[in-house]
Design a protein around this motif. Structure first.
Motif, PDB file in Angstrom:
ATOM      1  N   THR A 156       0.823  -1.222   0.000  1.00 50.26           N
ATOM      2  CA  THR A 156       0.000   0.000   0.000  1.00 50.26           C
ATOM      3  C   THR A 156       0.856   1.271   0.000  1.00 50.26           C
ATOM      4  O   THR A 156       0.336   2.358  -0.199  1.00 50.26           O
ATOM      5  N   ARG A 157       2.142   1.136   0.283  1.00 50.90           N
ATOM      6  CA  ARG A 157       2.988   2.327   0.425  1.00 50.90           C
ATOM      7  C   ARG A 157       4.051   2.474  -0.654  1.00 50.90           C
ATOM      8  O   ARG A 157       4.909   3.349  -0.557  1.00 50.90           O
ATOM      9  N   VAL A 158       4.016   1.605  -1.668  1.00 55.42           N
ATOM     10  CA  VAL A 158       5.004   1.760  -2.740  1.00 55.42           C
ATOM     11  C   VAL A 158       4.305   2.021  -4.075  1.00 55.42           C
ATOM     12  O   VAL A 158       3.155   1.655  -4.275  1.00 55.42           O
ATOM     13  N   LYS A 159       5.044   2.701  -4.943  1.00 54.08           N
ATOM     14  CA  LYS A 159       4.573   2.905  -6.325  1.00 54.08           C
ATOM     15  C   LYS A 159       5.409   2.020  -7.219  1.00 54.08           C
ATOM     16  O   LYS A 159       6.640   2.039  -7.143  1.00 54.08           O
ATOM     17  N   VAL A 160       4.727   1.257  -8.079  1.00 58.89           N
ATOM     18  CA  VAL A 160       5.488   0.438  -9.026  1.00 58.89           C
ATOM     19  C   VAL A 160       5.138   0.847 -10.450  1.00 58.89           C
ATOM     20  O   VAL A 160       4.020   1.271 -10.732  1.00 58.89           O
ATOM     21  N   PHE A 161       6.119   0.732 -11.322  1.00 58.73           N
ATOM     22  CA  PHE A 161       5.898   1.040 -12.733  1.00 58.73           C
ATOM     23  C   PHE A 161       6.551  -0.049 -13.570  1.00 58.73           C
ATOM     24  O   PHE A 161       7.765  -0.243 -13.511  1.00 58.73           O
ATOM     25  N   TYR A 162       5.722  -0.781 -14.315  1.00 61.88           N
ATOM     26  CA  TYR A 162       6.221  -1.817 -15.235  1.00 61.88           C
ATOM     27  C   TYR A 162       6.610  -1.133 -16.539  1.00 61.88           C
ATOM     28  O   TYR A 162       5.777  -0.436 -17.140  1.00 61.88           O
TER      29      TYR A 162
END
Lengths: 248, 248
Positions: B157-163
């Protein structure tokens, strides 16, 4: 010839009860089987695919084990891996023997680490950092569980483990005991000697009350964000890394 | 009322295809559901046992989700856990949005880390060390896989991910890239700036040839024993720990 009964017997070693009773275990996959064959374990049988056999002919020839070339399907039918195109080997387990501890080496003690993947990963970490001795509480995961051996990636052949009552071992040893707590001295500020015991707690409950009183140094891994805790294998690695870098 | 069709639909979210198509996912267990309810995720349904309901009445009341008290058996029949005596929640997944990178913060990039447990553990580690941004190659494990979310212990819930295509991101970013290699400068001797990209490679193959040329600093975790390698999540933790301690 490899009989149906033998295959059935190997498969039965998936059960802890049978492993204990027979004092045998098996490992799977190229890495673990190769490491096992290069170790001092007494290997009784090796089942391998044609491909593994080609790449490891010398090693198989040197072994005293009965060796059988089999299909991948056979490997998968007796082992615990979903996919195994290499090998499976059966070996004699080692007796639970006390380990000697001296003040100039590091020992890892685990207080009820229950997850086999965690125990296997910790064994691999210990081996990376040159720590060869582990004390395990009686309730910890079983060393010869296929998941433990798998996660250890062959490192299980290079460590000594002793299942015991940790409390009495700690009293006997009279060594410094560095315990992982959420509130303690920062590991970045801690002074580590030449050796001692690194004590890690259970996945959910940490170090038990009973053992807490034996800890001579409460140590914390500083947190910079918001996760509540770290996985026990990850925390063990950070302990080992900080201790080893400080003694370099 | 909770219909059979809804239960069937939730169960179908175990499949990646359905998750992608519906832009929905679920999480299980007390810790993850509680963290989800406290996050900015849009939660559509919460299924919970009487016991979980008692302990989290306020949180459930404040939620805009449809809430249903159910039996433990129901939770286990729709979810992926063997045992779940707490809760399961369905939420809307976030779109794959580029993340901004600046020179004074740390970003973790993963080159085809395939194992969901490893990805989840890395997310938990990132959150512990205050790293909130992750770049993932397209072939990495899927963020909303139940095993990833479970291993993250709420940290998802506290990280941003980008594929994304890492190569082109690295070129665009123009930041220092610290790559984990078995042969490089010792992490104990390395100087880390205020920010940059920490690049970790695939479980079997490490960092790909294609990305190797983008790496500005090849870094090694010193080995003291004989294990061939460390697990990728463990290595990520040691990177984060060394970087953060050097910038303290």
């Amino acid at each position: 010839m490899l009989s149906k009964n033998t295959l059935k017997f190997i498969k039965s070693l998936q059960q802890k009860k049978i492993r204990k009773q027979e004092q045998l275990f098996f490992v799977e996959g190229s890495k673990n089987v190769t490491e096992l064959l290069q170790s001092d374990y007494e290997v009784s049988q090796v089942l391998f695919t044609q491909q593994y056999g080609k790449g490891h002919a010398e090693l198989l020839k040197r072994s005293n084990a009965d060796i059988f070339e089999v299909s991948q399907t056979t490997l998968e039918s007796v082992g615990s891996f979903q996919s195994n195109d290499a090998a499976l080997a059966v070996a004699k387990s080692k007796p639970n023997t006390p380990i000697e501890m001296t003040s100039d080496e590091w020992v890892i003690a685990l207080d009820d680490v229950k997850d086999p993947g965690n125990l296997g990963t910790i064994i691999r970490i210990a081996d990376w950092y040159g720590i060869q001795k582990l004390l395990l509480s009686e309730e910890s995961a079983e060393f010869y569980n296929p998941k433990v051996l798998h996660a250890s990636m062959g490192s299980f052949t290079r460590v000594k483990v002793f299942y015991t009552d940790l409390k009495s071992q700690f009293e006997k040893a009279g060594l410094p005991i560095y315990g992982a707590f959420l509130e303690g001295e920062s590991i970045y500020e801690s002074k580590f000697g030449k050796g001692g015991i690194i004590l890690m707690g259970n996945e959910s409950n940490g170090i038990s009350r009973e053992l807490e009183s034996s800890v001579t140094h409460k140590i914390t891994i500083p947190r910079f964000g918001k996760a509540e805790s770290l996985n026990v294998a990850v925390a063990t690695a950070i302990f080992c890394d900080n201790i080893k870098r400080s003694s370099k």
